[in-house]
Design a protein around this motif. Structure first.
Motif, mmCIF file in Angstrom:
data_model
loop_
_atom_site.group_PDB
_atom_site.id
_atom_site.type_symbol
_atom_site.label_atom_id
_atom_site.label_comp_id
_atom_site.label_asym_id
_atom_site.label_seq_id
_atom_site.Cartn_x
_atom_site.Cartn_y
_atom_site.Cartn_z
ATOM 1 N N GLY A 54 59.778 58.849 -36.147
ATOM 2 C CA GLY A 54 61.115 59.451 -35.520
ATOM 3 C C GLY A 54 60.205 60.783 -34.862
ATOM 4 N N ARG A 57 57.719 61.517 -33.305
ATOM 5 C CA ARG A 57 57.996 61.647 -32.056
ATOM 6 C C ARG A 57 58.985 62.944 -31.027
ATOM 7 N NH1 ARG A 57 61.165 55.995 -30.991
ATOM 8 N NH2 ARG A 57 59.251 54.934 -31.471
ATOM 9 N N ASN A 58 59.732 63.490 -32.168
ATOM 10 C CA ASN A 58 60.525 64.660 -32.699
ATOM 11 C C ASN A 58 59.821 66.446 -32.528
ATOM 12 O OD1 ASN A 58 62.142 65.961 -31.827
ATOM 13 N ND2 ASN A 58 63.179 65.881 -34.336
ATOM 14 N N ASN A 168 64.461 59.326 -31.430
ATOM 15 C CA ASN A 168 63.596 60.138 -32.024
ATOM 16 C C ASN A 168 64.340 60.856 -33.459
ATOM 17 O OD1 ASN A 168 63.844 62.802 -31.826
ATOM 18 N ND2 ASN A 168 63.285 62.394 -29.888
#
Length: 318
Positions: A54, A57-58, A168
């Protein structure tokens, strides 16, 4: 790789007393098949969430996948003041090694439900703050729709980003809010330590639309203790149970350098500990997690020690 792995007891080490004076001598590393319901003894159950997908993705700094073990290594060295009847178990870690964060969250949710069903108090170690989505869902499934759950998040960020482009580490509480809306449940969310420089105006607007309560970092300090106490007591009075989540990046990097998104402008450990004392004394706290521990950037294991100290504090107060 399996999605779940038990903890190697060697992760816990420290001074040898022979009388369980240190937590590494107290903790038992077991699997879920070794956990049974116990209504008489107090049980603390440590569960890791070894996932930084996550965070990736962030667009954050990866490395939090190793966070749970870094916290364990510092926790084991700490003094044990738990009574003989209190049990401290380590149930291993839910893992994410293939990028399937959603599967790891679902698995985590089921495991949290299992822990609560055995009358244990879960202490989850992360891992990215996407831990919150799986953790909350596990609590919700266990308690059922008739019990209201208040989320108290110590954090610099709302983590209310929409998930139109995927989930995310910045979306968990938005996801929870949308699930609550679909299920006709209240979304009770209090954020402590929000920074204006870390949340754009759209996130403040989302917080207002969703009825999120918060205290900004500039006001989250001991000189403002009376206001913080009133805010907490008001929020606690509105819910049946409390889920507490601590994002280590909310602390000033003077205390917590080993996180995914550090800043010197965060809050201090003192105001968090004092707030936790009040929360615990309410008798409504059912579970805790600590997120965003990133040992890759930790200076002298300071952040891991902070996280372990928070675990130690809660375990000795609940």
């Amino acid at each position: 790789m399996p999605i779940y792995k038990t903890t190697n007891p060697d992760r816990y080490a420290g001074r040898i007393s022979g009388q369980k004076r240190y937590l590494h001598e107290k903790v038992e590393c077991i699997g879920f098949d070794g956990l049974v319901h116990n209504s008489s003894n107090k049980i603390f159950a440590i569960l890791g969430y070894a996932c930084d997908e996550g965070v990736r993705r962030n667009q954050g700094r990866i490395g939090a996948i190793h966070g749970p073990d870094a916290i364990r290594e510092q926790l084991g060295k700490m003094a044990n003041h738990l009574d003989d009847g209190t049990q401290l178990f380590d149930l291993g870690s839910v893992q994410c090694t293939d990028g399937n964060m959603e599967a790891s969250q679902d698995y985590l949710s089921n495991k949290v439900g299992e822990l609560l069903a055995t009358n244990a108090f879960p202490i989850l170690l992360g891992g990215g703050h996407d831990i919150a989505y799986g953790h909350f869902n596990g609590i919700k499934k266990h308690l059922g729709p008739k019990k209201s759950i208040g989320i108290i998040n110590f954090d610099a960020h709302f983590d209310l980003r929409d998930n139109l482009k995927g989930n995310n580490s910045g979306t968990p509480f938005y996801q929870i809010s949308q699930d609550c809306k679909q299920e006709g449940l209240p979304f009770n969310y209090l954020c402590l330590g929000i920074r204006q420089d870390a949340n754009d105006c759209g996130l403040f607007e989302t917080a207002e639309v969703l009825g999120v309560d918060y205290i900004e970092a500039k006001n989250f300090h001991m000189a403002n203790a009376q206001t913080i106490v009133h805010k907490l007591l008001d929020f606690i009075g509105q819910v049946d149970h409390l889920y507490v989540t601590i994002d280590l990046d909310g602390f000033s990097s003077a205390y917590a350098s080993g996180v995914s998104a550090p800043s010197p402008m965060g809050f201090s450990p003192t105001v968090v500990v004092e707030s936790l004392e009040l929360i615990i004394n309410s008798g409504k706290m059912v579970s805790l997690d600590i997120a965003e521990m990133n040992p890759k950037y930790d200076s002298d294991t300071q952040t891991a020690k902070l996280a372990a100290s928070l675990v130690h504090f809660v375990a000795h107060r609940v």
